[in-house]
Design a protein around this motif. Structure first.
Motif, short mmCIF file in Angstrom:
data_model
loop_
_atom_site.label_atom_id
_atom_site.label_comp_id
_atom_site.label_asym_id
_atom_site.label_seq_id
_atom_site.Cartn_x
_atom_site.Cartn_y
_atom_site.Cartn_z
N ALA A 1 -70.43 -8.36 70.88
CA ALA A 1 -69.59 -9.49 70.63
C ALA A 1 -69.25 -9.60 69.05
O ALA A 1 -68.03 -10.02 68.72
CB ALA A 1 -70.27 -10.73 71.03
N LEU A 2 -70.10 -9.42 68.30
CA LEU A 2 -69.75 -9.69 66.95
C LEU A 2 -68.60 -8.53 66.44
O LEU A 2 -67.68 -8.79 65.63
CB LEU A 2 -71.28 -9.18 66.17
CG LEU A 2 -72.21 -10.43 66.19
CD1 LEU A 2 -73.36 -9.93 65.19
CD2 LEU A 2 -71.60 -11.68 65.51
N THR A 3 -68.73 -7.30 67.14
CA THR A 3 -67.54 -6.43 66.61
C THR A 3 -66.34 -6.82 67.30
O THR A 3 -65.30 -6.54 66.62
CB THR A 3 -67.85 -5.03 67.18
OG1 THR A 3 -68.25 -5.15 68.60
CG2 THR A 3 -69.18 -4.41 66.43
N SER A 4 -66.20 -7.52 68.44
CA SER A 4 -64.96 -8.07 69.03
C SER A 4 -64.65 -8.96 68.11
O SER A 4 -63.20 -9.21 67.95
CB SER A 4 -65.31 -8.55 70.54
OG SER A 4 -65.76 -7.45 71.35
N VAL A 5 -65.27 -10.00 67.60
CA VAL A 5 -64.83 -11.05 66.68
C VAL A 5 -64.24 -10.28 65.54
O VAL A 5 -63.20 -10.76 65.01
CB VAL A 5 -66.01 -11.79 66.23
CG1 VAL A 5 -65.49 -12.81 65.17
CG2 VAL A 5 -66.35 -12.73 67.46
N THR A 6 -64.78 -9.34 65.10
CA THR A 6 -64.12 -8.77 63.70
C THR A 6 -62.70 -8.06 64.29
O THR A 6 -61.85 -8.17 63.54
CB THR A 6 -65.00 -7.51 63.41
OG1 THR A 6 -66.23 -8.08 62.87
CG2 THR A 6 -64.38 -6.78 62.13
N GLY A 7 -62.88 -7.63 65.36
CA GLY A 7 -61.56 -6.95 65.93
C GLY A 7 -60.29 -7.96 65.93
O GLY A 7 -59.05 -7.70 65.80
N VAL A 8 -60.70 -9.21 66.48
CA VAL A 8 -59.87 -10.26 66.81
C VAL A 8 -59.23 -10.78 65.63
O VAL A 8 -57.97 -10.92 65.07
CB VAL A 8 -60.56 -11.68 67.52
CG1 VAL A 8 -59.66 -12.74 67.35
CG2 VAL A 8 -60.78 -11.18 69.06
N LEU A 9 -60.04 -11.01 64.49
CA LEU A 9 -59.56 -11.33 63.07
C LEU A 9 -58.53 -10.17 62.60
O LEU A 9 -57.66 -10.81 61.89
CB LEU A 9 -60.95 -11.47 62.16
CG LEU A 9 -61.50 -12.83 62.77
CD1 LEU A 9 -62.80 -12.85 61.66
CD2 LEU A 9 -60.85 -14.03 62.59
N LEU A 10 -58.86 -9.10 62.70
CA LEU A 10 -58.09 -8.11 62.24
C LEU A 10 -56.81 -8.07 62.91
O LEU A 10 -55.55 -7.95 62.35
CB LEU A 10 -58.58 -6.72 62.36
CG LEU A 10 -59.74 -6.19 61.46
CD1 LEU A 10 -60.47 -5.00 61.78
CD2 LEU A 10 -59.23 -6.14 59.90
#
Length: 272
Positions: A230-239
């Motif tokens: 979930a945390l890495t997905s959030v990072t990806g969304v922001l990118l």
């Protein structure tokens, strides 16, 4: 969690998040098959974990969209209210479907989305009249206020879009953006950026309900794995939200369509 598993989770999470941030859709479509192949899970096992990551990523993306005043929050709330009850129905249908038929349904939906994405990209490249200024849409945004002119027809159109998205969220473990964004673009005069941002808010709301429903129906979610994913997905969304401002939407749609074709055919092969 081994190092190889951790690296896989990081790569998949960032990739899924970036696609969702770019298009407002597609997170679950990529997350479910990625988890099925990388972890050896069934689709039923992968769906709640994928939904958890997609919902959290969508929430962060929606907050960014609200800050930029791109989210039509009343429409998003109506879609979520219409979609939430049908999410549980979708989950119940999925639990009673065989793995083969679920994969076939998933692949069919992916190919329909691909056709729609390619058509939209072609339309944009040819400079078609599907612009944000069209006023012949069934549900129109007022150019002066930037908000929907709410009528019974507008509410009905928005509600039906939400209901369709909710059912497929539960059935296929996807966020529903693959339905929301194309339908908003087709039946309203929202811009691509606003449709994507509004879609993210709906995904966050409906996805949260779907995760809760899945847990209540006995789904098991590995805590550490899901948290990292979930945390890495959030990072990806922001990118993805940042990159979206640099690429033409038609280019993003073609890349996304190509990825979905590969996923769809790989599931068809596995189903048979």
């Amino acid at each position: 969690m081994t190092l190889i598993t951790l690296l896989l989770v990081l790569g998949i999470g960032i990739g899924v998040g970036m696609i969702m941030g770019l298009t407002g859709a597609g997170g679950g479509m990529l997350a479910v098959p990625a988890l099925v192949y990388s972890q050896g899970w069934t689709m039923q096992q992968a769906m709640p974990v994928a939904l958890l990551a997609v919902s959290l990523g969508a929430m962060i993306g929606a907050i960014d969209g609200l800050r930029r005043k791109q989210v039509r929050y009343k429409a998003a709330t109506l879609m979520a209210l219409a979609g939430a009850p049908l999410t549980s129905l979708g989950i119940l249908v999925a639990k009673n479907m065989s793995q083969r038929w679920l994969m076939l349904a998933f692949s069919t939906v992916l190919l329909i989305v691909v056709a729609r994405l390619i058509f939209q990209a072609k339309t944009q490249l040819l400079g078609s009249a599907h612009s944000t200024e069209r006023q012949d849409a069934m549900a129109c945004v007022n150019r002066e206020t930037g908000k929907f002119d709410w009528t019974i027809k507008t509410a009905s159109v928005i509600g039906l879009i939400g209901a369709c998205a909710g059912f497929f969220t539960g059935l296929l473990g996807v966020g529903g953006g693959f339905i929301i964004v194309p339908l908003l673009r087709h039946f309203t005069n929202l811009s691509m950026q606003s449709a994507a941002a509004t879609s993210l808010m709906v995904i966050a709301l409906v996805g949260s309900v779907a995760v809760t429903s899945a847990i209540l129906h006995g789904a098991e979610i590995p805590l550490l794995f899901s948290l990292v994913f979930a945390l890495t997905s959030v990072t990806g969304v922001l990118l993805g939200r940042r990159v979206a401002n640099l690429l033409p939407s038609a280019t993003v749609q073609v890349i996304f369509a190509g990825m979905l074709v590969l996923v769809a055919f790989s599931f068809l092969v596995k189903a048979f």
